[in-house]
Scaffold this active site. Sequence first.
Site, PDB file in Angstrom:
ATOM      1  N   GLU A 176     -25.962 -25.051 110.953  1.00  0.00           N
ATOM      2  CA  GLU A 176     -26.120 -26.432 110.512  1.00  0.00           C
ATOM      3  C   GLU A 176     -27.577 -26.773 110.231  1.00  0.00           C
ATOM      4  OE1 GLU A 176     -23.634 -28.038 109.670  1.00  0.00           O
ATOM      5  OE2 GLU A 176     -21.933 -27.322 110.856  1.00  0.00           O
ATOM      6  N   ASP A 187     -16.156 -19.522 104.881  1.00  0.00           N
ATOM      7  CA  ASP A 187     -16.290 -20.017 103.515  1.00  0.00           C
ATOM      8  C   ASP A 187     -17.607 -19.710 102.818  1.00  0.00           C
ATOM      9  OD1 ASP A 187     -17.482 -21.704 105.348  1.00  0.00           O
ATOM     10  OD2 ASP A 187     -16.382 -23.497 104.760  1.00  0.00           O
ATOM     11  N   GLU A 210      -6.583 -32.554 106.315  1.00  0.00           N
ATOM     12  CA  GLU A 210      -7.500 -31.497 106.728  1.00  0.00           C
ATOM     13  C   GLU A 210      -6.807 -30.128 106.741  1.00  0.00           C
ATOM     14  OE1 GLU A 210     -11.303 -30.264 108.698  1.00  0.00           O
ATOM     15  OE2 GLU A 210     -10.649 -31.715 107.202  1.00  0.00           O
ATOM     16  N   GLU A 265     -15.297 -30.661  99.713  1.00  0.00           N
ATOM     17  CA  GLU A 265     -14.981 -29.393  99.034  1.00  0.00           C
ATOM     18  C   GLU A 265     -14.131 -29.579  97.777  1.00  0.00           C
ATOM     19  OE1 GLU A 265     -16.372 -28.680 103.011  1.00  0.00           O
ATOM     20  OE2 GLU A 265     -14.641 -29.881 102.328  1.00  0.00           O
TER      21      GLU A 265
END
Length: 606
Positions: free
Chosen positions: A196, A333, A449, A500
């Site tokens: 992050e 991802d 989600e 996304e």
Amino acid sequence: MFRLQRRGRRNALVSLLLLFAVYYYYFASPTSSTRRPPPSTLESIWLERVMNARADTSSLRSNCSFDWSKVVFEYPPPAKLRRLPAGRPVALPQVQYSFPPESRPAAATREARRTQVRNLFLKNWRSYRKYAWKKDALLPITAGYTDQFSGWAATLVDSLDTLWIMGLRDEFDEAVAAVAMIDFGHSSSATVGIFETNIRYLGGLLAAYDLSGRDILLKKAVELGDLLYAAFNTENRMPVDFISLAQASRGEGLQIEGAVASASPGTLSLEMTHLSQVTGNPKYYDAVSRVMDAFEKGQEFTRIPGLWPVWVSMAGATDVTTGNRFSVAGEADSLYEYLPKMYALLGGLVPRYEAMTKRFMEAANKALFFRPMLPGEENVLMVGTASADDLNNITLNPESEHLGCFIGGVYGLAGKLFRRKDWTEDLGPRLTNGCIYAYRSMPTGMMPERYNMAPCMSRESCPWNETIFNEEKRLRPEWSPHLPLGFTTAKDPRYILRPEAIESVFIMYRTSGRQEYQDAAWDMFTSIANGTATPYANAAVLDVTRAKYPLPQEDYMESFWLAETLKYFYLVFSPPDLISLDDFVLNTEAHPFRRPKASTAAHPVL
């Protein structure tokens, strides 16, 4: 006669003043926050004039209580560092569609939509400024704040380039001054997560520097990059997942965790490489290049060759091959996302990123994607997960998640870079349209989600079969009768402001020029704006499968809402020269890095 002469001179003076006002309005004013360029001027050029004119940050002094560049490592880097590839970038294929001139009605519609996106961003930003300034995140229901990412003002740093792109000069200048005061020598937590920190903080600083040229932003990026570089102070020079600041500051060797999500070490490459590009210091590129060696060497030796297991180990000799669960969505991802983007960022001069991209894309297409059985027989694809046993027998799990929606855009981007029409005209659109379908199917217009659908045996023909669908429902204890036909579960019915889906819609629009993607984006935006609205900002929704307004919400607003989601909505309604995909590579937090045009290292080492 005299009156006529005076009137003529007065009219000439008025005309001159009007011309000066127009010039100042469009070009000279440093605070043109709500103005737009004249029709004959490219927006990207106009923004550079408005946002960067007379910008001087030389008076700003960095507030950092510890110099990470001075740490003496227990496990020092090799004596000979790998350097960025030399030479001029390869002439890569054009990525963006060649957009024709826009009609006035189309421009008016697009600008009206973009204005609504911008206004929503400003509502959120002003609440953050008032209630959570210099904190990591605003609590959008109670107008409080939280520090979940080291207390370094994550929302502020993550939003820097959005402020610049939206032409908010006053807000941007104030935020840059606030960035100078962030102390990367102290954290609100004892450990710092590299993933992050890398994508939100380092990515945000580098992109804002690329766009604005403010020296203080590069200085802060180097400070933070040196902290992240300390994560490689391990016996095998692979990075830890979480850095103990106390140990790292003393130069003590760090212990690598036994297992980490593959995206964590695999998502350092773009940011650290770009830090080497803008500073000329090779150490950052050297570190991540060796990490990618491990992934490259293991790519053909997993249970699904071409893909890596979701969980890997960077300890000891490293192990990126032995896991049995595979996905290109959550926890994996951006490892995949960065492969074609690294190829573009390095100007096509490192061929392994092309080879690794093609290999994973072929494997993912065979093992992970499926056509769902739908009442309207729409020809879309969804992203599932897969497991493989010791004999490499592959089992598809048709469970999809919002995090996987980025992959359609990656196929569109890579298809352009590597001249693969099957990716740009088939897989990219079908994967993107699958996520659009999931949004439009829900009564709230927002995608859950995580959810399941019934997979078809064939991608070519998939007639609706009520009997088969009922059998699929019986296999899913989570099925509920209120779900739209075609969905067998909504295992996690939340929408947490994720970007996304709009990310892929944006890329497919910019690479194809098809109006349908702008229309889909507008449908998504209006549904999200309405369903997530609070008096202060926008909040995560707990259940998007039931249209009982006001929707149940969570007091939660990640920084990516301003850094990614609203940025992508804004860009899809912007003129295509603004953050052109032929000029920029966007990291996984939507931070744009300039692609090299002439030389890969134009700045001196700091």
